[in-house]
Design an enzyme around this catalytic site. Structure first.
Site, PDB file in Angstrom:
ATOM      1  N   GLU A 215       9.738 -11.048   2.641  1.00 45.45           N
ATOM      2  CA  GLU A 215      10.271  -9.699   2.618  1.00 45.45           C
ATOM      3  C   GLU A 215       9.506  -9.080   1.210  1.00 45.45           C
ATOM      4  O   GLU A 215       9.281  -7.925   1.190  1.00 45.45           O
ATOM      5  CB  GLU A 215      11.748  -9.484   2.710  1.00 45.45           C
ATOM      6  CG  GLU A 215      12.380  -9.688   3.954  1.00 45.45           C
ATOM      7  CD  GLU A 215      12.936 -11.254   3.959  1.00 45.45           C
ATOM      8  OE1 GLU A 215      13.615 -11.424   4.973  1.00 45.45           O
ATOM      9  OE2 GLU A 215      12.199 -12.166   3.215  1.00 45.45           O
TER      10      GLU A 215
ATOM     11  N   CYS B   1      16.238 -10.030  -1.167  1.00 46.30           N
ATOM     12  CA  CYS B   1      15.480  -9.188  -0.263  1.00 46.30           C
ATOM     13  C   CYS B   1      16.152  -8.016   0.470  1.00 46.30           C
ATOM     14  O   CYS B   1      15.301  -6.840   0.479  1.00 46.30           O
ATOM     15  CB  CYS B   1      14.944 -10.191   0.991  1.00 46.30           C
ATOM     16  SG  CYS B   1      13.673 -11.645   0.408  1.00 46.30           S
TER      17      CYS B   1
END
Length: 191
Positions: free
Chosen positions: A63, A95
């Site tokens: 991510e 993330c």
């Protein structure tokens, strides 16, 4: 009808994330892939890196790398209300926070992270143990809740079996030591 289109799009983009995760697995990395989509276009993608060997670190998550690619392309994600992240594993706290702070409004993940997934957090309250005022030196922080204003739709389980297969393959392969003796490994191998 619109709901069916959304489901089809979610499956399409998650298939792409699964493909990226499969590529990470082929490289001996933890099989996480992430695709950022806006307006039907891929604006960033990333795969987990540095989950093996001497370069092992907990910063190169799929991510985060997808967000970095978005930013390289000049993407001011916070201005885009349609930005969706597709990840093969439920985002961790780092993330999830990074996705939210960069304007992601939808997060779709395939496989639940029973050990470190953060998508079930309650963003309607303070995270600090010490309450703080809504304004500090004249700056207002969303009535005190940094993440509350960034309401995100979260959908789990899209292409779960495909992602589970990759994680089972990873944990079953003896050279892969990343998170080998963990709750996630045990949960995955028992599934």
């Amino acid at each position: 009808m619109a709901e069916n289109v959304c489901i089809i799009d979610d499956e399409k983009w998650m298939s792409r994330a699964v493909g990226i995760a499969a590529e990470a697995l082929a490289r001996g990395e933890f099989p996480v892939g992430c695709v950022l989509v806006s307006g039907g276009l891929v604006v960033g993608e990333g795969m987990r890196r540095n989950s093996k060997g001497d370069g092992l670190n907990e910063l190169d998550h799929a991510e985060i790398l997808a967000l970095k690619e978005l930013m390289k392309g000049g993407g001011a994600a916070s201005a885009d209300a349609s930005l969706t992240a597709y990840s093969t594993l439920e985002p961790c706290l780092m993330c999830l926070g990074a996705l939210m702070l960069n304007g992601v409004k939808r997060i779709v993940f395939a496989y639940e992270d029973v050990m470190g997934g953060a998508c079930g957090l309650d963003f309607s309250r303070y995270f600090s143990a010490i309450p703080h005022p809504a304004a500090v030196d004249g700056h207002v922080f969303y009535n005190g809740y940094l993440y509350k204003k960034g309401a995100v739709e979260i959908i789990g389980g899209v292409k779960r079996s495909e992602s589970l297969y990759l994680f089972k393959s990873f944990f079953a392969d003896p050279p892969n030591s990343y998170w080998r003796a963990s709750l996630l490994a045990d949960y995955t191998l028992a599934a």
